[in-house]
Design a protein around this motif. Structure first.
Motif, mmCIF file in Angstrom:
data_model
loop_
_atom_site.group_PDB
_atom_site.id
_atom_site.type_symbol
_atom_site.label_atom_id
_atom_site.label_comp_id
_atom_site.label_asym_id
_atom_site.label_seq_id
_atom_site.Cartn_x
_atom_site.Cartn_y
_atom_site.Cartn_z
ATOM 1 N N LEU A 195 52.527 34.341 40.434
ATOM 2 C CA LEU A 195 51.810 34.216 41.712
ATOM 3 C C LEU A 195 50.683 33.193 41.608
ATOM 4 O O LEU A 195 50.466 32.390 42.511
ATOM 5 C CB LEU A 195 51.215 35.571 42.118
ATOM 6 C CG LEU A 195 52.147 36.582 42.774
ATOM 7 C CD1 LEU A 195 51.468 37.942 42.881
ATOM 8 C CD2 LEU A 195 52.564 36.109 44.162
ATOM 9 N N LEU A 196 49.966 33.265 40.477
ATOM 10 C CA LEU A 196 48.822 32.370 40.301
ATOM 11 C C LEU A 196 49.281 30.928 40.077
ATOM 12 O O LEU A 196 48.636 29.979 40.532
ATOM 13 C CB LEU A 196 47.982 32.868 39.114
ATOM 14 C CG LEU A 196 46.485 32.561 39.108
ATOM 15 C CD1 LEU A 196 45.847 32.802 40.454
ATOM 16 C CD2 LEU A 196 45.792 33.379 38.045
ATOM 17 N N LYS A 197 50.411 30.766 39.390
ATOM 18 C CA LYS A 197 50.915 29.423 39.080
ATOM 19 C C LYS A 197 51.577 28.764 40.299
ATOM 20 O O LYS A 197 51.737 27.544 40.321
ATOM 21 C CB LYS A 197 51.940 29.494 37.952
ATOM 22 C CG LYS A 197 51.314 29.487 36.568
ATOM 23 C CD LYS A 197 52.419 29.473 35.540
ATOM 24 C CE LYS A 197 51.887 29.117 34.161
ATOM 25 N NZ LYS A 197 52.957 29.246 33.157
ATOM 26 N N GLU A 198 51.970 29.584 41.243
ATOM 27 C CA GLU A 198 52.663 29.075 42.429
ATOM 28 C C GLU A 198 51.834 27.970 43.091
ATOM 29 O O GLU A 198 50.655 28.177 43.386
ATOM 30 C CB GLU A 198 52.822 30.240 43.406
ATOM 31 C CG GLU A 198 54.015 30.164 44.311
ATOM 32 C CD GLU A 198 54.115 31.443 45.124
ATOM 33 O OE1 GLU A 198 55.117 32.140 44.977
ATOM 34 O OE2 GLU A 198 53.154 31.743 45.871
ATOM 35 N N GLY A 199 52.434 26.830 43.265
ATOM 36 C CA GLY A 199 51.723 25.730 43.933
ATOM 37 C C GLY A 199 50.955 24.827 42.996
ATOM 38 O O GLY A 199 50.336 23.857 43.430
ATOM 39 N N GLU A 200 50.980 25.128 41.676
ATOM 40 C CA GLU A 200 50.246 24.284 40.708
ATOM 41 C C GLU A 200 50.967 22.966 40.499
ATOM 42 O O GLU A 200 52.189 22.932 40.497
ATOM 43 C CB GLU A 200 50.106 25.011 39.367
ATOM 44 C CG GLU A 200 48.996 26.041 39.369
ATOM 45 C CD GLU A 200 47.594 25.441 39.392
ATOM 46 O OE1 GLU A 200 47.153 24.872 38.395
ATOM 47 O OE2 GLU A 200 46.933 25.568 40.442
ATOM 48 N N ASN B 109 48.542 41.168 47.555
ATOM 49 C CA ASN B 109 48.911 41.332 46.149
ATOM 50 C C ASN B 109 47.673 41.182 45.252
ATOM 51 O O ASN B 109 46.603 40.776 45.715
ATOM 52 C CB ASN B 109 50.032 40.361 45.750
ATOM 53 C CG ASN B 109 49.584 38.911 45.790
ATOM 54 O OD1 ASN B 109 48.530 38.561 45.283
ATOM 55 N ND2 ASN B 109 50.384 38.057 46.414
ATOM 56 N N ILE B 111 46.653 39.110 42.973
ATOM 57 C CA ILE B 111 46.009 37.797 42.843
ATOM 58 C C ILE B 111 45.266 37.429 44.125
ATOM 59 O O ILE B 111 44.122 36.962 44.081
ATOM 60 C CB ILE B 111 47.073 36.726 42.505
ATOM 61 C CG1 ILE B 111 47.738 37.059 41.158
ATOM 62 C CG2 ILE B 111 46.472 35.326 42.495
ATOM 63 C CD1 ILE B 111 46.795 37.167 39.983
ATOM 64 N N LEU B 115 41.290 36.469 44.747
ATOM 65 C CA LEU B 115 40.883 35.195 45.355
ATOM 66 C C LEU B 115 40.023 35.413 46.594
ATOM 67 O O LEU B 115 38.965 34.783 46.753
ATOM 68 C CB LEU B 115 42.130 34.380 45.725
ATOM 69 C CG LEU B 115 42.907 33.758 44.555
ATOM 70 C CD1 LEU B 115 44.286 33.298 45.007
ATOM 71 C CD2 LEU B 115 42.139 32.590 43.952
ATOM 72 N N MET B 132 39.746 31.500 37.911
ATOM 73 C CA MET B 132 41.151 31.913 37.942
ATOM 74 C C MET B 132 42.058 31.052 37.064
ATOM 75 O O MET B 132 43.152 31.470 36.696
ATOM 76 C CB MET B 132 41.689 31.887 39.384
ATOM 77 C CG MET B 132 40.953 32.809 40.349
ATOM 78 S SD MET B 132 40.941 34.551 39.857
ATOM 79 C CE MET B 132 42.631 35.033 40.180
ATOM 80 N N ILE B 134 43.202 27.841 37.905
ATOM 81 C CA ILE B 134 44.105 26.976 38.687
ATOM 82 C C ILE B 134 43.301 25.816 39.278
ATOM 83 O O ILE B 134 42.079 25.783 39.136
ATOM 84 C CB ILE B 134 44.827 27.781 39.810
ATOM 85 C CG1 ILE B 134 43.817 28.483 40.715
ATOM 86 C CG2 ILE B 134 45.804 28.771 39.209
ATOM 87 C CD1 ILE B 134 44.451 29.250 41.879
ATOM 88 N N THR B 135 43.971 24.903 39.935
ATOM 89 C CA THR B 135 43.250 23.744 40.459
ATOM 90 C C THR B 135 42.523 24.103 41.779
ATOM 91 O O THR B 135 42.984 24.990 42.512
ATOM 92 C CB THR B 135 44.231 22.586 40.760
ATOM 93 O OG1 THR B 135 45.167 23.044 41.740
ATOM 94 C CG2 THR B 135 44.964 22.142 39.514
ATOM 95 N N ASN B 138 44.785 24.059 44.717
ATOM 96 C CA ASN B 138 45.639 25.248 44.827
ATOM 97 C C ASN B 138 44.843 26.423 45.415
ATOM 98 O O ASN B 138 45.370 27.208 46.202
ATOM 99 C CB ASN B 138 46.210 25.609 43.449
ATOM 100 C CG ASN B 138 47.411 26.533 43.544
ATOM 101 O OD1 ASN B 138 47.878 26.867 44.629
ATOM 102 N ND2 ASN B 138 47.901 26.957 42.400
ATOM 103 N N VAL B 141 44.683 25.875 49.149
ATOM 104 C CA VAL B 141 45.963 26.192 49.793
ATOM 105 C C VAL B 141 46.171 27.711 49.848
ATOM 106 O O VAL B 141 46.553 28.262 50.889
ATOM 107 C CB VAL B 141 47.142 25.515 49.021
ATOM 108 C CG1 VAL B 141 48.491 25.985 49.547
ATOM 109 C CG2 VAL B 141 47.025 24.004 49.110
ATOM 110 N N LYS B 142 45.872 28.362 48.730
ATOM 111 C CA LYS B 142 46.085 29.810 48.682
ATOM 112 C C LYS B 142 45.153 30.536 49.656
ATOM 113 O O LYS B 142 45.568 31.473 50.337
ATOM 114 C CB LYS B 142 45.854 30.337 47.254
ATOM 115 C CG LYS B 142 47.009 30.050 46.283
ATOM 116 C CD LYS B 142 46.773 30.751 44.957
ATOM 117 C CE LYS B 142 47.702 30.288 43.859
ATOM 118 N NZ LYS B 142 49.116 30.329 44.134
#
Lengths: 200, 160
Positions: A195-200, B109, B111, B115, B132, B134-135, B138, B141-142
């Motif tokens: 889920l966290l990696k999605e979109g990386e 969920n 994650i 966030l 977290m 991630i970029t 990202n 977007v999330k």
């Protein structure tokens, strides 16, 4: 935080917890800590088995038995060493230096490495140990020297059947118990990592 | 640093622990387990805290890393009142709105819960990204997707 109203149920609970806690006596229930302990016991047990094989190698006279025991010893030493390699990489403490994604991945890869090691152990170590025990126990029980005991065709066949039955049983039992103990947790970790990696 | 001083720091920032635990725990027993684990990990990691980041950011990392790598005892479906009355309340104007928002967040969920909580607590996108792993893009977007999901959930919940 900025709570200006009366303390909530959760705040009361936390305050009560803090009031009763002894920092030095706190124990972690992190899954890696449990695996780490189990691995340590496995290493100690494996070390004891290796010592027993050494004693047996010195004690028996027959060269063929010495050779079989030496193979078993080498296998046990490998099992103990590979266990130690995984154990030395274990860090049950949660890392603050790692972001959430990295920490979840560390937990996931460490746990899957441990499980793989247990499955390999289940596939080779337990049946081979059982075979070694069969030889020595059978010889001691029959009152015959090991070489004489093992020269009986029926005994050899029985040993082969025993190993053939134990191989899948041990492997699937180890896999079943690992899945029972950690399957849901690993699935949770994997889902959250994805889920966290999605979109990386 | 003495135990007393450490515990005082924890008391000063206890809202973070309570908030994160309430997001993921299903009952008081599980909350207590999480409190214990977080306090253990914070105490063990305390010597590494060099003051380069804010204590609250450091504690957030401990809480999220601990909770998201802990083995769950219970089902992850939470009761509606499982989220504490903390900063989330500041984002809404009435208790009814707060309750609706809380109910919607419980349906996200693991994650997305983390966030949106960091976002509602005022953390900037690069800070959330660093916590977290991630970029920042990202994260943006999330968060956009989570906000859309939350407004849809709130609408659905109000229509029920």
């Amino acid at each position: 935080m900025n709570n200006t109203s009366l303390p909530s149920q959760e705040e009361k609970e936390f305050e009560s917890f803090l009031g009763s806690v002894q920092l030095q006596q706190l124990q972690t229930s992190n899954p890696l800590q449990k695996l780490s302990k189990t691995l340590l016991y496995n290493i100690l047990f494996g070390g004891a088995i290796c010592l027993l094989y050494c004693v047996a190698i010195i004690a028996v006279d027959a060269l063929i038995i010495k050779a079989i025991l030496a193979v078993l010893l080498l296998f046990s030493v490998w099992a103990v060493y590979s266990g130690y390699v995984i154990y030395s990489r274990f860090s049950p403490q949660v890392s603050v230096a790692h972001p959430v994604l990295e920490e979840m991945e560390r937990h996931y890869t460490t746990m899957t490495a441990w499980i793989k090691k247990q499955e390999i152990t289940g596939l080779f170590f337990y049946p081979i140990s059982a075979a070694g025990g069969f030889m020595m126990g059978g010889a001691a029980g029959s009152g015959k020297p090991i070489i004489e005991f093992m020269s009986n065709t029926y005994v050899l066949l029985l040993l082969l059947v025993l190993v053939a039955i134990l191989e899948p049983i041990c492997f699937y039992l180890v896999r079943y118990f690992n899945k029972l103990l950690f399957g849901v947790h690993l699935a949770d970790l994997k889902r959250n990592i994805d889920l966290l990696k999605e979109g990386e | 640093m003495s135990e007393k001083e450490f515990l005082q720091h924890i008391r000063d920032s206890q809202g973070i622990i309570i908030k994160v635990v309430n997001l993921y725990a299903s009952d008081s027993e599980e909350r207590r387990d999480y409190y214990q684990e977080i306090l253990y990990q914070a105490w063990k990691s305390w010597p590494q805290f060099a003051g380069k980041s804010k204590f609250s950011t450091w504690l957030y990392r401990i809480c999220l890393n601990t909770v998201l790598t802990s083995k769950r005892k219970k089902s992850r479906m939470l009761p509606t009142d499982a989220i504490g009355e903390t900063d989330i309340a500041a984002d809404t104007h009435t208790h009814a709105h707060s309750a609706t928002l809380k109910e919607a967040i419980t349906q996200l969920n693991d994650i997305d819960k983390a966030l949106i909580t960091l976002h509602l607590d005022g953390y900037e996108q690069p800070e959330i990204a660093a916590i977290m792993g991630i970029t920042p893009n990202n994260v943006r977007v999330k968060l956009f997707r989570i906000k859309n999901q939350l407004s849809k959930l709130i609408k659905d919940n109000l229509n029920e």
